[in-house]
Design an enzyme around this catalytic site. Structure first.
Site, PDB file in Angstrom:
ATOM      1  N   LYS A  72       0.839  -1.205   0.000  1.00 36.86           N
ATOM      2  CA  LYS A  72       0.000   0.000   0.000  1.00 36.86           C
ATOM      3  C   LYS A  72       0.871   1.252   0.000  1.00 36.86           C
ATOM      4  O   LYS A  72       1.957   1.274   0.599  1.00 36.86           O
ATOM      5  CB  LYS A  72      -0.920  -0.031   1.234  1.00 36.86           C
ATOM      6  CG  LYS A  72      -1.976   1.064   1.275  1.00 36.86           C
ATOM      7  CD  LYS A  72      -2.888   0.858   2.493  1.00 36.86           C
ATOM      8  CE  LYS A  72      -3.948   1.930   2.596  1.00 36.86           C
ATOM      9  NZ  LYS A  72      -4.831   1.737   3.779  1.00 36.86           N
ATOM     10  N   SER A 148      -9.670   1.944   2.915  1.00 36.48           N
ATOM     11  CA  SER A 148      -8.817   2.700   2.008  1.00 36.48           C
ATOM     12  C   SER A 148      -7.805   1.829   1.260  1.00 36.48           C
ATOM     13  O   SER A 148      -7.152   2.285   0.327  1.00 36.48           O
ATOM     14  CB  SER A 148      -8.051   3.759   2.814  1.00 36.48           C
ATOM     15  OG  SER A 148      -7.203   3.132   3.783  1.00 36.48           O
ATOM     16  N   SER A 172     -10.019  -0.511   7.054  1.00 36.50           N
ATOM     17  CA  SER A 172      -9.427  -0.291   5.730  1.00 36.50           C
ATOM     18  C   SER A 172      -8.746  -1.501   5.119  1.00 36.50           C
ATOM     19  O   SER A 172      -8.345  -1.463   3.961  1.00 36.50           O
ATOM     20  CB  SER A 172      -8.436   0.878   5.784  1.00 36.50           C
ATOM     21  OG  SER A 172      -9.129   2.088   5.934  1.00 36.50           O
TER      22      SER A 172
END
Length: 485
Positions: A72, A148, A172
């Protein structure tokens, strides 16, 4: 069978038997990325997935033997841009690796091909708030992948990665895992070092794995868990071998089902899949009983007070003085005052949702409102944690939906922040309480969108989560299904 379709443990078995190697695995994934990522948009710098040099492909007795891991965009990687998908961190290249990255490299992993898309600074539940544009759900390209960590979940679901790392502040990892039909694990707060994770809310953030199945999740957690002297919040508790308990049955274990989670507001198809998953677990010997978590209704407001307050404090460091975006007005010498430079840079650099959360957080921390909002939220957070503590006195785990709905359409909630915030209603309590939680696929809606089952356990009892999840997974076939792209 093509290599990009396999799990990490399947690939490692093939490497052990000399049926393949890391180079062939990367080549297969590279072809897959070139084939579908123009549609999915899971990676932030698409088209730059050049194969590593020959020297990068190695075994040397390492655990991961050169298998690639997707990361990420808020986890620092030395020499590789880490921008939190925000314009304000434009071309920021960290001079160091996050602890989890160092552990992965020491285990023989390749950090390749590039970083995955995310909501800017992890502010969102749909990966629509990225400076690079939205990621699309591989199961339906018109839908969001969740957020996210939407890019990490989408690349695993779309078989553009073997597995990935995400971060979880209020769901997330778990919510996008649910939306994309993969496994997402949020470890106990302090189980995994946060050093090198660009902070959103420091008392809530936790790094965790997103994988194709539960065994890979346990395997990856083995590598990244543990005490880190560079993170004062990491727990000095030696992690066990998380794969060790997978094969144990669940007969006689007790699971709580909170009545507050299966009420009005949940999609009927999601509810049906969750009820069927609970029935299957009962068949396997899990004893289930309804309980109450009475302060659940306060979780969303408490979270959005505490998380925005901490975000406001953490994001104050981004001033464009040493790195990141510098205001175009400043470069053209139209501004010459320090505060004007800050204001202009932040106006250009932060997206709409980031500005909204900074403003909310600054407000609840301001004089005259601190006691009314932030201090009160901290007290209610304690009550929420006590709810879980009371349940875990009698029960081994808790079963809930991961999300009240399956993936929604891109743009459907973007202009209504309150509706978007409610997407996290079932996941944020685990972060507030600091407990571990996992999401795994448990069915599909009539529109062929995945549904996720969430399992929660006592602090530092990830073994329980993984044991229950693995038993369910091995007696169903949902984890084997992949989108047709």
């Amino acid at each position: 069978m093509q290599l990009h379709t396999l799990t990490a443990h399947e690939l490692l078995e093939k490497i052990k038997n000399k049926e393949t190697n890391a180079k062939e695995i990367c080549e297969s994934i590279s072809r897959r990325i070139k084939s579908i990522d123009s549609k999915v948009k899971a990676y932030v710098r698409r088209g730059e997935n050049k194969l590593p040099s020959k020297e990068a492909f190695y075994d040397n007795g390492t655990i991961l033997k050169g298998i690639p891991v997707a990361i990420k965009d808020n986890i620092c990687t030395k020499g590789l841009a880490t921008e939190c998908c925000s314009h304000i961190l434009d071309n920021f290249i960290p001079p160091y690796d996050a602890t989890v990255i160092k552990k992965l490299k020491d285990a023989g992993a390749l950090i390749w091909p590039d970083k995955t898309n995310m909501d800017e600074f992890a502010f969102g539940s749909s990966t629509e708030n990225s400076f690079f544009g939205p990621t699309h759900n591989p199961w339906n390209l018109e839908c969001v992948p969740g957020g996210s960590s939407g890019g990490s979940a989408a690349c695993v679901a779309g078989e553009e990665a073997v597995f990935a790392l995400g971060s979880d502040t209020g769901g997330s990892i778990r919510q996008p895992a649910s939306f994309c039909g993969v496994v997402g694990l949020k470890p106990t707060y302090g189980r995994v070092s946060r050093y090198g994770l660009i902070a959103f809310a420091s008392s809530l953030d936790q790094i965790g794995p997103i994988t194709k199945d539960v065994r890979d999740s346990a395997f990856l957690l083995n590598i990244i868990a543990g005490k880190d002297i560079q993170d004062s919040t990491s727990a000095d508790i030696a992690p066990p071998d998380f794969t060790r308990s997978l094969e144990k049955d669940i007969k006689g274990l007790k699971a709580a089902i909170p009545k507050e989670y299966l009420v009005a507001g949940i999609d009927s198809q999601v509810k049906k899949n969750i009820e069927e998953a609970i029935a299957k677990l009962k068949e396997l010997g899990l004893e289930c009983k309804e309980v109450s978590l009475p302060h659940t209704e306060f979780a969303v407001p408490v979270y959005y007070i505490i998380a925005t307050a901490e975000a406001s404090s953490n994001l104050a460091r981004f001033d464009a003085v040493q790195y990141g975006l510098r205001s175009k007005k400043q470069r053209s010498k139209a501004l010459n005052r320090l505060l004007e430079m800050y204001a202009s840079t932040r106006e250009e650099g932060f997206g709409q949702e980031a500005k909204r959360r900074i403003i909310l957080g600054t407000f609840v921390l301001s004089h005259g409102y601190y006691d009314a909002y932030y201090l009160r939220a901290l007290k209610v957070r304690t009550l929420i944690k006590q709810d879980f503590d009371n349940v875990f006195k009698e029960f081994d785990c808790i079963l809930t939906p991961t999300s009240p709905s399956a993936a929604f359409k891109i743009g459907e909630k973007k202009e209504d922040p309150l509706k978007m915030y409610l997407s996290d209603i079932y996941t944020i309590s685990a972060n507030l309480a600091g407990i571990p939680a996992i999401s795994l696929p448990c069915g599909f809606t009539k529109d062929n969108l995945p549904v996720g089952l969430q399992i929660l356990a006592k602090p530092f009892d990830e073994e329980m989560l993984l044991r229950v999840a693995y038993n369910y997974e091995q007696n169903t076939g949902w984890h084997k299904l992949r989108p047709k792209l």
